[in-house]
Design a protein around this motif. Structure first.
Motif, short mmCIF file in Angstrom:
data_model
loop_
_atom_site.label_atom_id
_atom_site.label_comp_id
_atom_site.label_asym_id
_atom_site.label_seq_id
_atom_site.Cartn_x
_atom_site.Cartn_y
_atom_site.Cartn_z
N THR A 247 8.46 -4.78 3.09
CA THR A 247 7.20 -5.27 2.42
C THR A 247 6.12 -3.39 1.62
O THR A 247 5.82 -3.35 0.98
CB THR A 247 6.23 -5.47 3.70
OG1 THR A 247 5.92 -4.49 4.21
CG2 THR A 247 6.49 -6.25 4.37
N GLY A 248 7.27 -2.42 1.96
CA GLY A 248 6.41 -1.23 1.83
C GLY A 248 5.11 -0.64 1.67
O GLY A 248 4.66 -0.24 1.72
N SER A 249 4.39 -1.84 3.02
CA SER A 249 3.45 -1.14 2.98
C SER A 249 2.92 0.22 3.79
O SER A 249 3.34 -0.23 5.04
CB SER A 249 2.64 -2.59 4.26
OG SER A 249 1.25 -2.02 5.37
N HIS B 130 -4.43 -5.89 0.77
CA HIS B 130 -3.49 -5.23 -0.10
C HIS B 130 -2.86 -6.63 -1.17
O HIS B 130 -2.65 -6.87 -2.38
CB HIS B 130 -2.19 -5.09 0.27
CG HIS B 130 -1.76 -4.21 -0.82
ND1 HIS B 130 -0.16 -3.38 -0.95
CD2 HIS B 130 -1.31 -4.53 -2.57
CE1 HIS B 130 0.22 -2.96 -1.49
NE2 HIS B 130 -0.23 -3.44 -2.54
N GLN B 131 -2.65 -8.01 -0.12
CA GLN B 131 -2.48 -9.08 -0.62
C GLN B 131 -3.29 -9.63 -2.54
O GLN B 131 -3.44 -9.91 -3.21
CB GLN B 131 -2.17 -10.13 -0.05
CG GLN B 131 -0.92 -11.15 -0.71
CD GLN B 131 -0.77 -11.80 0.62
OE1 GLN B 131 -1.07 -12.05 1.59
NE2 GLN B 131 0.26 -13.20 0.42
N TRP C 127 -6.01 -0.14 0.22
CA TRP C 127 -7.12 -0.81 1.07
C TRP C 127 -5.51 -0.66 2.26
O TRP C 127 -5.85 -0.47 3.57
CB TRP C 127 -6.74 -2.08 0.22
CG TRP C 127 -8.57 -2.42 0.25
CD1 TRP C 127 -8.31 -3.21 -1.51
CD2 TRP C 127 -9.58 -2.64 0.31
NE1 TRP C 127 -9.09 -3.00 -1.94
CE2 TRP C 127 -9.72 -2.24 -1.11
CE3 TRP C 127 -10.33 -1.97 1.03
CZ2 TRP C 127 -10.97 -2.57 -1.65
CZ3 TRP C 127 -11.51 -1.44 0.96
CH2 TRP C 127 -12.32 -2.24 0.06
N ASP C 128 -4.03 -0.29 1.90
CA ASP C 128 -3.12 -0.44 2.89
C ASP C 128 -2.70 0.60 2.93
O ASP C 128 -2.83 1.31 4.60
CB ASP C 128 -2.09 -1.02 2.09
CG ASP C 128 -0.75 -1.01 3.18
OD1 ASP C 128 -1.62 -1.71 4.04
OD2 ASP C 128 0.48 -1.17 2.57
N GLY C 129 -3.71 2.01 2.72
CA GLY C 129 -3.54 3.13 2.54
C GLY C 129 -4.87 2.90 3.50
O GLY C 129 -4.55 4.45 4.42
N LEU C 130 -5.96 2.76 3.11
CA LEU C 130 -6.82 3.16 4.05
C LEU C 130 -6.93 2.61 5.16
O LEU C 130 -6.95 3.29 6.32
CB LEU C 130 -8.42 2.15 3.84
CG LEU C 130 -9.72 2.16 4.15
CD1 LEU C 130 -10.33 4.13 3.90
CD2 LEU C 130 -10.63 1.60 3.60
#
Length: 348
Positions: free
Chosen positions: A46-48, A200-201, A208-211
């Motif tokens: 997913t690259g998340s 993120h989606q 938001w993913d990074g947060l």
């Protein structure tokens, strides 16, 4: 020590084999190892950043469980010439290393990955359903491990007659405490990762993913700090819990050969292992033979009533000796010194 022990009820010594603690750690190890693999696969697909942070979280947890198993094994070694008080503190040492491992291999990676995602260009999220599936499955597996740890904490706290939170705050078993806090952090981290992936989606922004990854790092830092502080205190040498301390003081004061308990020093030398040094003002009418016999009887009585006692040292001292009074009062200081001073003066 448990209340039943303080009252003299015999029971099995939990340090022999550490069965329940070992089961709790083994369950957590197997669960975290499986989850770590699933999260890494999901993170790569997913690259998340949040999923990769959670994978690092699970790797850190798995590493800490292996360290805790080492702690359980080494802490049960018998005393020898080089370590006459045994190896009980090995459990505290390896639990401290485990706390450091949580921070270094979990929190630091989560911070780096989260900041990279927050400051980098937005990357398209792919196969989000894989992340959701892994997060859901991980939550179930982590829940199983958490329930085992929580069950043991409930049993231990109930047997000692204290609340759930009080047991966690005062226990001298860092293995169960570590597993419980790690699993609690894991469940919270999974919710954070789910939120990061979902936002993120929805928004298309990787911020938001990074947060979520940064928040997971903060969560792991908090857990590492709590566990590190606990184990540092045990390694430095923490006294027995107050209820046990008072029970031992009362047992000594009730002896007909003892006029006054002048000082009482205890130290936790392992899980359910306590060292006691008592300075006592004995009845002046005792001759040398009677004093020696009294010390032997007191030692036997204390060991029978408090199975967690490893060694007992009794020192006859006069309660009115100014040097001894000053040493005792200086150690306790403040209000504690005043209460002790009042007690000593009343006994004069």
């Amino acid at each position: 020590m448990q209340e039943e022990k303080a009252q003299g009820t015999p029971e099995a010594n939990p340090r022999e084999g550490g069965g329940e603690s070992t089961l709790t750690v083994l369950v957590a190890t197997a669960v975290n190892a499986l989850i770590a693999v699933l999260k890494f696969v999901a993170g790569l697909l997913t690259g998340s950043a949040a999923m990769l942070a959670e994978a690092a979280h699970s790797v850190a947890d798995t590493s800490t469980e292996l360290l805790l198993l080492t702690a359980l094994r080494q802490s049960t070694r018998r005393p020898d010439r080089r370590h006459p008080f045994g190896y009980g503190k090995a459990r505290f040492f390896w639990a401290l290393i485990a706390a450091v491992c949580i921070f270094v291999s979990g929190a630091v990676f989560a911070f780096i990955e989260g900041i990279r995602a927050m400051l980098g260009s937005d990357a398209e999220q792919t196969l989000a359903w894989v992340a959701y599936a892994v997060l859901g499955g991980s939550f179930v597996l982590e829940g199983i491990s958490w329930l085992q740890a929580a069950r043991q904490v409930r049993q231990e706290s109930a047997s000692e007659g204290v609340s759930f939170s009080t047991w966690l705050r005062t226990t001298d078993d860092p293995t169960v405490k570590s597993v419980f806090f790690e699993d609690t952090a894991a469940l919270i981290g999974l919710l954070l990762a789910f939120g990061g992936v979902a936002l993120h989606q929805v928004t298309g922004s990787g911020f938001w993913d990074g947060l979520a990854s940064v928040l997971i790092g903060l969560l792991l830092t908090g857990v590492a700090f709590i566990l590190g502080r606990t184990n540092a205190g045990l390694l430095i040498g923490r006294q027995a819990n107050q209820r046990t301390l008072y029970a031992m003081r009362d047992a000594l004061a009730a002896r007909p050969e003892v006029d006054q308990v002048v000082d009482l020093l205890t130290m936790t030398v392992g899980t359910d292992q306590v060292l006691l040094c008592a300075r006592l003002d004995f009845d002046d009418r005792l001759d040398v033979a009677s004093l020696e016999r009294a010390c032997v009887e007191i030692d036997a009585d204390l060991h029978a009533r408090f199975p967690d006692l490893e060694d007992v040292f009794l020192e006859p001292v006069p309660r009115a000796d100014p040097t001894m009074r000053r040493r005792v009062l200086d150690r306790y200081g403040g209000a504690g010194a005043q209460r002790l001073r009042d007690g000593l003066n009343a006994a004069d």
